[in-house]
Design a protein around this motif. Structure first.
Motif, PDB file in Angstrom:
ATOM      1  N   TRP A 134     -14.565 -13.421  -0.073  1.00  0.00           N
ATOM      2  CA  TRP A 134     -14.618 -12.965   1.315  1.00  0.00           C
ATOM      3  C   TRP A 134     -13.246 -12.539   1.848  1.00  0.00           C
ATOM      4  O   TRP A 134     -13.175 -11.865   2.879  1.00  0.00           O
ATOM      5  N   VAL A 135     -12.181 -12.958   1.201  1.00  0.00           N
ATOM      6  CA  VAL A 135     -10.831 -12.595   1.657  1.00  0.00           C
ATOM      7  C   VAL A 135     -10.456 -11.272   1.001  1.00  0.00           C
ATOM      8  O   VAL A 135     -10.270 -11.205  -0.217  1.00  0.00           O
ATOM      9  N   ARG A 136     -10.346 -10.258   1.811  1.00  0.00           N
ATOM     10  CA  ARG A 136     -10.079  -8.915   1.295  1.00  0.00           C
ATOM     11  C   ARG A 136      -8.912  -8.280   2.038  1.00  0.00           C
ATOM     12  O   ARG A 136      -8.574  -8.709   3.146  1.00  0.00           O
ATOM     13  N   PRO A 137      -8.297  -7.260   1.453  1.00  0.00           N
ATOM     14  CA  PRO A 137      -7.240  -6.542   2.171  1.00  0.00           C
ATOM     15  C   PRO A 137      -7.792  -5.895   3.443  1.00  0.00           C
ATOM     16  O   PRO A 137      -8.952  -5.471   3.488  1.00  0.00           O
ATOM     17  N   VAL A 138      -6.951  -5.836   4.465  1.00  0.00           N
ATOM     18  CA  VAL A 138      -7.313  -5.191   5.726  1.00  0.00           C
ATOM     19  C   VAL A 138      -6.274  -4.105   6.004  1.00  0.00           C
ATOM     20  O   VAL A 138      -5.309  -4.326   6.743  1.00  0.00           O
ATOM     21  N   PRO A 139      -6.424  -2.926   5.415  1.00  0.00           N
ATOM     22  CA  PRO A 139      -5.440  -1.858   5.633  1.00  0.00           C
ATOM     23  C   PRO A 139      -5.532  -1.313   7.053  1.00  0.00           C
ATOM     24  O   PRO A 139      -6.561  -1.463   7.720  1.00  0.00           O
ATOM     25  N   PRO A 140      -4.459  -0.690   7.533  1.00  0.00           N
ATOM     26  CA  PRO A 140      -4.479  -0.156   8.898  1.00  0.00           C
ATOM     27  C   PRO A 140      -5.459   1.001   9.034  1.00  0.00           C
ATOM     28  O   PRO A 140      -5.737   1.727   8.072  1.00  0.00           O
ATOM     29  N   VAL A 141      -5.974   1.178  10.231  1.00  0.00           N
ATOM     30  CA  VAL A 141      -6.897   2.273  10.513  1.00  0.00           C
ATOM     31  C   VAL A 141      -6.146   3.600  10.573  1.00  0.00           C
ATOM     32  O   VAL A 141      -6.638   4.640  10.138  1.00  0.00           O
ATOM     33  N   GLU A 142      -4.917   3.580  11.125  1.00  0.00           N
ATOM     34  CA  GLU A 142      -4.098   4.785  11.215  1.00  0.00           C
ATOM     35  C   GLU A 142      -2.635   4.412  11.064  1.00  0.00           C
ATOM     36  O   GLU A 142      -2.239   3.265  11.276  1.00  0.00           O
ATOM     37  N   GLU A 143      -1.829   5.397  10.692  1.00  0.00           N
ATOM     38  CA  GLU A 143      -0.394   5.195  10.514  1.00  0.00           C
ATOM     39  C   GLU A 143       0.353   5.618  11.772  1.00  0.00           C
ATOM     40  O   GLU A 143       0.031   6.643  12.385  1.00  0.00           O
ATOM     41  N   THR A 144       1.367   4.826  12.134  1.00  0.00           N
ATOM     42  CA  THR A 144       2.159   5.161  13.321  1.00  0.00           C
ATOM     43  C   THR A 144       3.393   5.995  12.995  1.00  0.00           C
ATOM     44  O   THR A 144       3.951   6.642  13.870  1.00  0.00           O
ATOM     45  N   GLY A 145       3.854   5.910  11.747  1.00  0.00           N
ATOM     46  CA  GLY A 145       5.064   6.613  11.368  1.00  0.00           C
ATOM     47  C   GLY A 145       6.339   5.816  11.574  1.00  0.00           C
ATOM     48  O   GLY A 145       7.425   6.247  11.163  1.00  0.00           O
ATOM     49  N   PHE A 146       6.242   4.631  12.174  1.00  0.00           N
ATOM     50  CA  PHE A 146       7.428   3.790  12.376  1.00  0.00           C
ATOM     51  C   PHE A 146       7.712   2.971  11.118  1.00  0.00           C
ATOM     52  O   PHE A 146       6.796   2.489  10.452  1.00  0.00           O
ATOM     53  N   ARG A 147       9.006   2.806  10.824  1.00  0.00           N
ATOM     54  CA  ARG A 147       9.451   2.049   9.664  1.00  0.00           C
ATOM     55  C   ARG A 147      10.079   0.740  10.127  1.00  0.00           C
ATOM     56  O   ARG A 147      10.991   0.744  10.953  1.00  0.00           O
TER      57      ARG A 147
END
Length: 480
Positions: A134-147
């Motif tokens: 049940w523990v899975r990666p949660v990638p971002p929905v969108e990229e902000t471009g900030f580093r």
């Protein structure tokens, strides 16, 4: 609340530690598995107390929704319990093993009976979650471009990195050691938390897009100017400056900071080679541990596993009372005597002793002189010790481990190069938004609040990530 009479009908049942004679021969975790039905029964002890202090900051720094997931576990809704647990805590697999559970000290049931076994329930939820996938990666929905750069890969740095990445920022974690994990990797003994528990979380972070760069010391391998080239920087470098003891004979061989000893053992167990001339071993030694906290206990447990001839632990403070001191009433963390797994395994401990001298033979420590203290109160009411005449004693010891606490982050190098201001305790000074005196540089964890609990580190990392995200997205005010 699934069972309104659960706290009356069901007695507390703690997880069982593995037999002493078995566990001191290996470095596997201390506790035996608990059957899920036992965990469900224990969760039913959670009462409808109206104001659950367990998940306020009196009890839980990350403000876990403890009554919610206790009820879900009791109902057999384990996956929903995991979602509730992850809503406030990135790494319940760490806290479920390492946190001393102030939540249980704040449990309302604890006023009249033994508190709910919150910590054990938490660990069982997350371990089942991993087992079931049940523990899975949660990638971002969108990229902000900030580093964003995170310096330090302990629990504060990793929690912040995960939150910032899930918000859509590009996150790089820099770690000066050759493996990621900070205190979790090199300070916590394997018998308290197997490193596979850490490694599965690191795999999740990588899958989410967090860049992990071990073996990079900022200021040496990465110029500070390059670090400041990021849009925001978080200092989560811990409080690694160990408190030393200025006493005659301190320069003798065989006297070491506790963390040097613990780090070496973790490296050995990871298959790394420790240079013979620098090796610290308790095998066959008469060990004296100075300091009565968790680090001291970790040293004792490690000494038992290395085959020490004897282990003695001393503390300068007086012996705590056997039950909660009236000076720390509920729901505060109680001042009281605690017996850890390591004390259960053997050794001797004593209190109200001050170290005055180290004595050596052929350049190596052979004995330590101690004097008994009488504790009274000073003119302003603060505790004040005095030496008791005629109580000086010499204790044989050919290995002394200094577990005397920490005074803040190491100043030399990054802290000095950045020029961040420090507070009177020696920690990095940061405001309520975790902003330091240097623009776009934030601080979190032990580096900011002083040496503390893993659960506080996670809370600090989460709070710092929230503040950094808001600042990156538009709140560019700076109060330093």
């Amino acid at each position: 609340m699934g069972d309104p009479k659960g706290f009356i009908a069901i007695r507390r049942e703690d997880p069982r530690r593995r037999p002493v004679g078995e566990r001191v021969r290996d470095s596997l975790e201390l506790y035996e598995p608990t059957h899920p039905e036992v965990v469900r029964s224990q969760a039913a002890r959670c009462m409808d107390c109206g104001l659950p202090f367990c998940h306020t900051r009196y009890g839980c720094p990350v403000e876990n929704l403890i009554p919610d997931w206790n009820d879900l576990v009791h109902r057999g809704r384990w996956r929903d319990a995991l979602k509730s647990l992850h809503a406030t805590n990135n790494f319940p697999d760490f806290t479920g093993r390492l946190c001393p559970a102030p939540c249980e000290s704040a449990c309302v049931l604890g006023i009249i009976d033994k508190p709910v076994s919150i910590k054990a329930i938490e660990q069982n939820i997350i371990d089942l979650g991993w087992e079931k996938g049940w523990v899975r990666p949660v990638p971002p929905v969108e990229e902000t471009g900030f580093r964003v750069a995170v310096v330090g890969s302990g629990p504060a740095g990793l929690a912040a990195a995960q939150q910032l990445r899930r918000a859509g920022h590009t996150v790089t974690v820099y770690e000066k050691a050759d493996r990621i994990g900070g205190l979790l990797r090199y300070g916590i003994p394997d018998f308290k938390m197997q490193k596979s528990v850490l490694d599965r979380r690191l795999a999740q972070l990588r899958a989410e897009g967090v860049v992990l760069r071990p073996g990079v010391a900022v200021g040496r391998d990465l110029p500070v100017a390059d670090l400041l080239g990021h849009d925001a920087v978080l200092l989560a470098i811990g409080a690694e400056q160990a408190r030393d003891l200025a006493a005659p004979g301190r320069d003798l061989a065989g006297i070491h900071p506790a963390m040097d000893f613990l780090v070496q053992q973790n490296r050995r167990l990871a298959g790394e080679t420790v240079a013979a001339e620098a090796a610290i071993s308790a095998q066959g030694r008469r060990v004296l541990v100075l300091g009565g906290g968790d680090t001291g206990s970790d040293c004792i447990g490690t000494c038992h596993r290395q085959g020490a001839a004897s282990v003695t632990q001393i503390e300068i403070l007086p012996q705590p009372p056997p039950t909660r001191s009236p000076e720390t009433p509920w729901p505060l963390w109680p001042q009281q005597l605690r017996t850890s797994h390591a004390h259960e395994e053997g050794g001797h401990r004593d209190w109200s002793l001050r170290t005055t001298d180290f004595f050596g033979q052929d350049g190596r420590v052979a004995a330590v002189r101690l004097v008994r203290l009488a504790w009274g109160k000073g003119p302003t009411g603060q505790p004040a010790p005095e030496d008791v005449p005629g109580t000086a004693q010499e204790v044989p010891a050919d290995l002394v481990l200094l577990a005397l606490g920490f005074t803040g982050p190491v100043r030399a190098g990054l802290v000095s190069d950045l020029g961040v201001a420090l507070d009177p305790r020696g920690a990095i000074r940061a405001d309520a938004q975790h902003r330091t005196s240097v623009p776009k540089v934030f601080a979190a964890g032990d580096a900011r609040r002083g040496a503390s609990l893993v659960v506080w580190a996670i809370r600090e990392g989460r709070d710092a990530a929230r503040a950094m995200d808001g600042w990156l997205r538009g709140d560019r005010g700076w109060g330093g």
